[in-house]
Design an enzyme around this catalytic site. Structure first.
Site, PDB file in Angstrom:
ATOM      1  N   HIS A   5      52.041  48.603  39.064  1.00 14.54           N
ATOM      2  CA  HIS A   5      51.195  47.421  38.922  1.00 14.54           C
ATOM      3  C   HIS A   5      50.493  47.098  40.236  1.00 14.54           C
ATOM      4  O   HIS A   5      50.833  47.654  41.267  1.00 14.54           O
ATOM      5  CB  HIS A   5      52.002  46.196  38.462  1.00 14.54           C
ATOM      6  CG  HIS A   5      53.065  45.784  39.433  1.00 14.54           C
ATOM      7  ND1 HIS A   5      54.377  46.184  39.303  1.00 14.54           N
ATOM      8  CD2 HIS A   5      53.017  45.021  40.559  1.00 14.54           C
ATOM      9  CE1 HIS A   5      55.085  45.682  40.293  1.00 14.54           C
ATOM     10  NE2 HIS A   5      54.278  44.971  41.083  1.00 14.54           N
ATOM     11  N   ARG A   9      48.348  37.229  44.462  1.00 13.71           N
ATOM     12  CA  ARG A   9      48.865  35.863  44.523  1.00 13.71           C
ATOM     13  C   ARG A   9      47.828  34.929  43.918  1.00 13.71           C
ATOM     14  O   ARG A   9      46.639  35.069  44.197  1.00 13.71           O
ATOM     15  CB  ARG A   9      49.164  35.486  45.963  1.00 13.71           C
ATOM     16  CG  ARG A   9      50.340  36.229  46.528  1.00 13.71           C
ATOM     17  CD  ARG A   9      50.600  35.838  48.002  1.00 13.71           C
ATOM     18  NE  ARG A   9      51.714  36.614  48.514  1.00 13.71           N
ATOM     19  CZ  ARG A   9      51.607  37.808  49.062  1.00 13.71           C
ATOM     20  NH1 ARG A   9      50.415  38.374  49.171  1.00 13.71           N
ATOM     21  NH2 ARG A   9      52.670  38.444  49.497  1.00 13.71           N
ATOM     22  N   GLU A  54      50.306  42.091  38.213  1.00 16.67           N
ATOM     23  CA  GLU A  54      51.364  41.105  38.419  1.00 16.67           C
ATOM     24  C   GLU A  54      50.748  39.900  39.114  1.00 16.67           C
ATOM     25  O   GLU A  54      50.269  39.998  40.243  1.00 16.67           O
ATOM     26  CB  GLU A  54      52.474  41.681  39.291  1.00 16.67           C
ATOM     27  CG  GLU A  54      53.523  40.659  39.683  1.00 16.67           C
ATOM     28  CD  GLU A  54      54.469  41.174  40.769  1.00 16.67           C
ATOM     29  OE1 GLU A  54      54.929  40.351  41.565  1.00 16.67           O
ATOM     30  OE2 GLU A  54      54.733  42.392  40.816  1.00 16.67           O
ATOM     31  N   HIS A  72      39.438  45.398  44.887  1.00 16.80           N
ATOM     32  CA  HIS A  72      39.210  44.808  43.573  1.00 16.80           C
ATOM     33  C   HIS A  72      40.110  45.486  42.549  1.00 16.80           C
ATOM     34  O   HIS A  72      40.700  46.519  42.816  1.00 16.80           O
ATOM     35  CB  HIS A  72      37.733  44.957  43.163  1.00 16.80           C
ATOM     36  CG  HIS A  72      37.271  46.377  43.085  1.00 16.80           C
ATOM     37  ND1 HIS A  72      36.687  47.024  44.149  1.00 16.80           N
ATOM     38  CD2 HIS A  72      37.326  47.287  42.085  1.00 16.80           C
ATOM     39  CE1 HIS A  72      36.395  48.266  43.801  1.00 16.80           C
ATOM     40  NE2 HIS A  72      36.772  48.457  42.558  1.00 16.80           N
ATOM     41  N   GLU A 115      36.045  44.554  38.926  1.00 13.88           N
ATOM     42  CA  GLU A 115      34.951  45.448  38.566  1.00 13.88           C
ATOM     43  C   GLU A 115      35.081  45.798  37.093  1.00 13.88           C
ATOM     44  O   GLU A 115      36.170  46.159  36.624  1.00 13.88           O
ATOM     45  CB  GLU A 115      35.019  46.725  39.404  1.00 13.88           C
ATOM     46  CG  GLU A 115      33.926  47.719  39.082  1.00 13.88           C
ATOM     47  CD  GLU A 115      34.045  48.999  39.909  1.00 13.88           C
ATOM     48  OE1 GLU A 115      33.036  49.696  40.031  1.00 13.88           O
ATOM     49  OE2 GLU A 115      35.162  49.295  40.414  1.00 13.88           O
TER      50      GLU A 115
END
Length: 137
Positions: A5, A9, A54, A72, A115
């Site tokens: 993953h 934050r 996550e 990104h 993107e």
């Protein structure tokens, strides 16, 4: 080795989950840690649960800068024009419109660059062709 993953934050988990739902991702699981004072929310595109995002929400207020060292997240979409229109209709700013029928950039509520890529190219179409960029990506 297996990709698991990407962690980002977030300051407002409800707004961020709503944003990723608009993109087409679904919440897979959520974990609250009373002791650690954080929430983890794992999201993925339906049928592609091995590529997860996550979302980490620390309960104590904290300012997160826009670290440009994080590039990104990228997702392939079925129709870039329909996806961008759905996001724009929901109030999401399209930072780099899909003028070429292939690529666009949007930002999450925490300014995470996303993107969007069309598999192949769609013919250029309005309003995207004449829409200006609204920010960096």
């Amino acid at each position: 080795m297996k990709y698991l993953h990407t962690m980002v934050r977030v300051s407002d988990p409800d707004a961020t989950v709503k944003f990723f739902n608009l993109l087409g991702l679904q919440e897979l699981r959520r974990f609250d840690s009373e002791k650690g004072r954080f929430t983890l929310i794992f999201m993925a595109a339906p049928g592609d649960e091995s590529a997860q995002v996550e979302l980490t929400h620390n309960w104590d207020p904290e300012e997160y800068g826009e670290g440009r060292n994080f590039g990104h997240l990228a997702y392939r979409v079925d129709n870039i024009y329909e996806t961008c229109q759905r996001l724009m209709d929901a109030g999401v700013t399209i930072n780099r419109p899909p003028r070429d029928g292939h690529m666009a950039f949007v930002r999450s509520p925490d300014n995470i660059s996303i993107e969007l890529l069309q598999d192949g190219h769609l013919d250029p179409a309005e309003p995207w062709v004449s829409m200006p960029n609204t920010g960096h990506w």
